[in-house]
Motif scaffolding. Sequence first.
Motif, PDB file in Angstrom:
ATOM      1  N   LEU A  44      21.899 -33.651 -19.772  1.00 24.18           N
ATOM      2  CA  LEU A  44      23.094 -33.190 -20.473  1.00 24.18           C
ATOM      3  C   LEU A  44      24.114 -34.301 -20.695  1.00 24.18           C
ATOM      4  O   LEU A  44      24.900 -34.231 -21.640  1.00 24.18           O
ATOM      5  CB  LEU A  44      23.753 -32.052 -19.673  1.00 24.18           C
ATOM      6  CG  LEU A  44      22.897 -30.807 -19.463  1.00 24.18           C
ATOM      7  CD1 LEU A  44      23.610 -29.824 -18.530  1.00 24.18           C
ATOM      8  CD2 LEU A  44      22.583 -30.136 -20.800  1.00 24.18           C
ATOM      9  N   HIS A  45      24.125 -35.303 -19.826  1.00 20.74           N
ATOM     10  CA  HIS A  45      25.189 -36.310 -19.887  1.00 20.74           C
ATOM     11  C   HIS A  45      24.771 -37.575 -20.621  1.00 20.74           C
ATOM     12  O   HIS A  45      25.607 -38.431 -20.909  1.00 20.74           O
ATOM     13  CB  HIS A  45      25.656 -36.673 -18.481  1.00 20.74           C
ATOM     14  CG  HIS A  45      24.679 -37.492 -17.698  1.00 20.74           C
ATOM     15  ND1 HIS A  45      23.466 -36.994 -17.300  1.00 20.74           N
ATOM     16  CD2 HIS A  45      24.736 -38.771 -17.243  1.00 20.74           C
ATOM     17  CE1 HIS A  45      22.816 -37.923 -16.623  1.00 20.74           C
ATOM     18  NE2 HIS A  45      23.551 -39.003 -16.589  1.00 20.74           N
ATOM     19  N   VAL A  46      23.481 -37.695 -20.914  1.00 23.23           N
ATOM     20  CA  VAL A  46      22.961 -38.823 -21.696  1.00 23.23           C
ATOM     21  C   VAL A  46      21.946 -38.247 -22.683  1.00 23.23           C
ATOM     22  O   VAL A  46      21.426 -37.154 -22.472  1.00 23.23           O
ATOM     23  CB  VAL A  46      22.275 -39.880 -20.794  1.00 23.23           C
ATOM     24  CG1 VAL A  46      23.289 -40.584 -19.900  1.00 23.23           C
ATOM     25  CG2 VAL A  46      21.163 -39.257 -19.943  1.00 23.23           C
ATOM     26  N   PRO A  47      21.655 -38.959 -23.755  1.00 21.78           N
ATOM     27  CA  PRO A  47      20.618 -38.484 -24.679  1.00 21.78           C
ATOM     28  C   PRO A  47      19.279 -38.350 -23.954  1.00 21.78           C
ATOM     29  O   PRO A  47      19.043 -38.995 -22.932  1.00 21.78           O
ATOM     30  CB  PRO A  47      20.565 -39.579 -25.755  1.00 21.78           C
ATOM     31  CG  PRO A  47      21.881 -40.270 -25.664  1.00 21.78           C
ATOM     32  CD  PRO A  47      22.281 -40.206 -24.220  1.00 21.78           C
ATOM     33  N   HIS A  48      18.415 -37.500 -24.490  1.00 18.32           N
ATOM     34  CA  HIS A  48      17.116 -37.276 -23.863  1.00 18.32           C
ATOM     35  C   HIS A  48      16.380 -38.599 -23.658  1.00 18.32           C
ATOM     36  O   HIS A  48      16.305 -39.433 -24.569  1.00 18.32           O
ATOM     37  CB  HIS A  48      16.253 -36.352 -24.720  1.00 18.32           C
ATOM     38  CG  HIS A  48      14.886 -36.127 -24.157  1.00 18.32           C
ATOM     39  ND1 HIS A  48      14.661 -35.279 -23.083  1.00 18.32           N
ATOM     40  CD2 HIS A  48      13.682 -36.663 -24.478  1.00 18.32           C
ATOM     41  CE1 HIS A  48      13.380 -35.285 -22.784  1.00 18.32           C
ATOM     42  NE2 HIS A  48      12.758 -36.117 -23.617  1.00 18.32           N
ATOM     43  N   ILE A  49      15.862 -38.804 -22.465  1.00 21.50           N
ATOM     44  CA  ILE A  49      15.055 -39.971 -22.131  1.00 21.50           C
ATOM     45  C   ILE A  49      13.627 -39.492 -21.930  1.00 21.50           C
ATOM     46  O   ILE A  49      13.360 -38.680 -21.045  1.00 21.50           O
ATOM     47  CB  ILE A  49      15.561 -40.661 -20.846  1.00 21.50           C
ATOM     48  CG1 ILE A  49      17.021 -41.080 -21.005  1.00 21.50           C
ATOM     49  CG2 ILE A  49      14.690 -41.863 -20.496  1.00 21.50           C
ATOM     50  CD1 ILE A  49      17.678 -41.494 -19.697  1.00 21.50           C
ATOM     51  N   GLU A  50      12.733 -39.946 -22.783  1.00 24.50           N
ATOM     52  CA  GLU A  50      11.350 -39.481 -22.706  1.00 24.50           C
ATOM     53  C   GLU A  50      10.786 -39.736 -21.313  1.00 24.50           C
ATOM     54  O   GLU A  50      10.929 -40.822 -20.750  1.00 24.50           O
ATOM     55  CB  GLU A  50      10.490 -40.205 -23.752  1.00 24.50           C
ATOM     56  CG  GLU A  50       9.231 -39.448 -24.139  1.00 24.50           C
ATOM     57  CD  GLU A  50       9.535 -38.106 -24.778  1.00 24.50           C
ATOM     58  OE1 GLU A  50       8.868 -37.126 -24.405  1.00 24.50           O
ATOM     59  OE2 GLU A  50      10.430 -38.046 -25.651  1.00 24.50           O
ATOM     60  N   GLY A  51      10.179 -38.700 -20.734  1.00 24.89           N
ATOM     61  CA  GLY A  51       9.572 -38.841 -19.418  1.00 24.89           C
ATOM     62  C   GLY A  51      10.510 -38.610 -18.258  1.00 24.89           C
ATOM     63  O   GLY A  51      10.116 -38.809 -17.103  1.00 24.89           O
ATOM     64  N   SER A  52      11.747 -38.160 -18.528  1.00 27.83           N
ATOM     65  CA  SER A  52      12.699 -37.920 -17.445  1.00 27.83           C
ATOM     66  C   SER A  52      12.911 -36.444 -17.148  1.00 27.83           C
ATOM     67  O   SER A  52      13.192 -36.081 -16.004  1.00 27.83           O
ATOM     68  CB  SER A  52      14.058 -38.553 -17.775  1.00 27.83           C
ATOM     69  OG  SER A  52      13.980 -39.953 -17.732  1.00 27.83           O
ATOM     70  N   ALA A  53      12.815 -35.598 -18.145  1.00 25.01           N
ATOM     71  CA  ALA A  53      13.107 -34.176 -17.973  1.00 25.01           C
ATOM     72  C   ALA A  53      12.584 -33.433 -19.192  1.00 25.01           C
ATOM     73  O   ALA A  53      12.270 -34.042 -20.227  1.00 25.01           O
ATOM     74  CB  ALA A  53      14.606 -33.944 -17.832  1.00 25.01           C
ATOM     75  N   MET A  54      12.488 -32.108 -19.064  1.00 23.28           N
ATOM     76  CA  MET A  54      12.092 -31.329 -20.234  1.00 23.28           C
ATOM     77  C   MET A  54      13.192 -31.390 -21.298  1.00 23.28           C
ATOM     78  O   MET A  54      14.366 -31.637 -20.997  1.00 23.28           O
ATOM     79  CB  MET A  54      11.790 -29.883 -19.848  1.00 23.28           C
ATOM     80  CG  MET A  54      12.975 -29.010 -19.555  1.00 23.28           C
ATOM     81  SD  MET A  54      12.503 -27.287 -19.233  1.00 23.28           S
ATOM     82  CE  MET A  54      12.431 -27.313 -17.441  1.00 23.28           C
ATOM     83  N   ARG A  55      12.800 -31.177 -22.521  1.00 23.07           N
ATOM     84  CA  ARG A  55      13.766 -31.103 -23.608  1.00 23.07           C
ATOM     85  C   ARG A  55      14.449 -29.736 -23.606  1.00 23.07           C
ATOM     86  O   ARG A  55      13.894 -28.748 -23.116  1.00 23.07           O
ATOM     87  CB  ARG A  55      13.067 -31.334 -24.957  1.00 23.07           C
ATOM     88  CG  ARG A  55      12.528 -32.739 -25.129  1.00 23.07           C
ATOM     89  CD  ARG A  55      11.855 -32.903 -26.485  1.00 23.07           C
ATOM     90  NE  ARG A  55      11.382 -34.258 -26.681  1.00 23.07           N
ATOM     91  CZ  ARG A  55      12.124 -35.264 -27.159  1.00 23.07           C
ATOM     92  NH1 ARG A  55      13.393 -35.040 -27.499  1.00 23.07           N
ATOM     93  NH2 ARG A  55      11.617 -36.461 -27.316  1.00 23.07           N
ATOM     94  N   MET A  56      15.642 -29.664 -24.161  1.00 25.08           N
ATOM     95  CA  MET A  56      16.389 -28.422 -24.165  1.00 25.08           C
ATOM     96  C   MET A  56      15.607 -27.296 -24.849  1.00 25.08           C
ATOM     97  O   MET A  56      15.628 -26.148 -24.392  1.00 25.08           O
ATOM     98  CB  MET A  56      17.746 -28.614 -24.847  1.00 25.08           C
ATOM     99  CG  MET A  56      18.657 -27.418 -24.739  1.00 25.08           C
ATOM    100  SD  MET A  56      19.123 -27.029 -23.015  1.00 25.08           S
ATOM    101  CE  MET A  56      20.292 -28.363 -22.694  1.00 25.08           C
ATOM    102  N   GLU A  57      14.902 -27.628 -25.911  1.00 22.53           N
ATOM    103  CA  GLU A  57      14.162 -26.588 -26.618  1.00 22.53           C
ATOM    104  C   GLU A  57      12.981 -26.055 -25.810  1.00 22.53           C
ATOM    105  O   GLU A  57      12.406 -25.018 -26.157  1.00 22.53           O
ATOM    106  CB  GLU A  57      13.683 -27.099 -27.983  1.00 22.53           C
ATOM    107  CG  GLU A  57      12.803 -28.322 -27.945  1.00 22.53           C
ATOM    108  CD  GLU A  57      13.574 -29.630 -28.112  1.00 22.53           C
ATOM    109  OE1 GLU A  57      12.959 -30.596 -28.610  1.00 22.53           O
ATOM    110  OE2 GLU A  57      14.772 -29.674 -27.753  1.00 22.53           O
ATOM    111  N   GLU A  58      12.622 -26.736 -24.737  1.00 25.22           N
ATOM    112  CA  GLU A  58      11.523 -26.283 -23.885  1.00 25.22           C
ATOM    113  C   GLU A  58      11.975 -25.312 -22.793  1.00 25.22           C
ATOM    114  O   GLU A  58      11.131 -24.643 -22.179  1.00 25.22           O
ATOM    115  CB  GLU A  58      10.835 -27.479 -23.226  1.00 25.22           C
ATOM    116  CG  GLU A  58      10.123 -28.397 -24.197  1.00 25.22           C
ATOM    117  CD  GLU A  58       9.500 -29.594 -23.507  1.00 25.22           C
ATOM    118  OE1 GLU A  58       8.264 -29.749 -23.602  1.00 25.22           O
ATOM    119  OE2 GLU A  58      10.246 -30.362 -22.873  1.00 25.22           O
TER     120      GLU A  58
END
Length: 266
Positions: A44-58
Amino acid sequence: MLFVDYHTHHERCGHAVGALEEYIEAAMAKGLKEIGLSDHQPLLHVPHIEGSAMRMEEMPGYVEEALALQRKYRGQIDVKVGLEADWVEGYGETVRDLLAKYPFDYVIGSVHFLGDWDHTNSAELERWEGRDVYETYVEYYRQVQLAAASRLFDIIGHLDVIKRFGRKPERSVEDLLEQTVVAARDAGVCVEVNASGLRYPCAEQFPSVRVLEMMKSHGVPLTVGSDAHQPGFVAEGFATVYALLKQVGFTHVHGFTGRKRYEIEL
């Protein structure tokens, strides 16, 4: 006898392998009473970083699938639907709004980030360079105390994970640890005993035996998690952890349903 594992990750987060159902099957094979599904909250506090967490749409699909599996395995094993959320100062209300949308059984609050630095990520180890280790610990434990005081979370995750890669200050951090345990006690939050530290350079569970002794002294409740990122790691290290809990004098761990805590006798 094994009891609960409330900390597992799955393929959606991008750095774990295996579907949700594979973790449930692994838990059943190991004789667990309960298994918690707790994938990483979208950043939530940084743009999505691939491989760090699920995406919001997931997120909706994650919760929907977890609830369906909870129903499917009812009577075989208690499946708990959870989330590991990030505490980042200034984003508490954003997290609160996100959590309110879903019927979680529990939420783990963890401090992975100091600013935009994920200190738990081995790919970012170089960011320790030039930092005062003790002052980094001070800031980390300040954030853990704020996470507890926010009352956003049911469980504080891997409380002393700042030690994961073996970076420890020369000065004692005893006071910082005790202040953090007291903050958890005052907030009425559970603390996780996370077995994954046994697999990292620190070579001990999160938190340390000394912190467990403080928790026992202050009456802080606990639960247990493996932080499994593949099905084979479900309940990994639990023989060590559960024996240690009994040695320190704990007689119960805790489970959650609908964000309400209950005792499970050891």
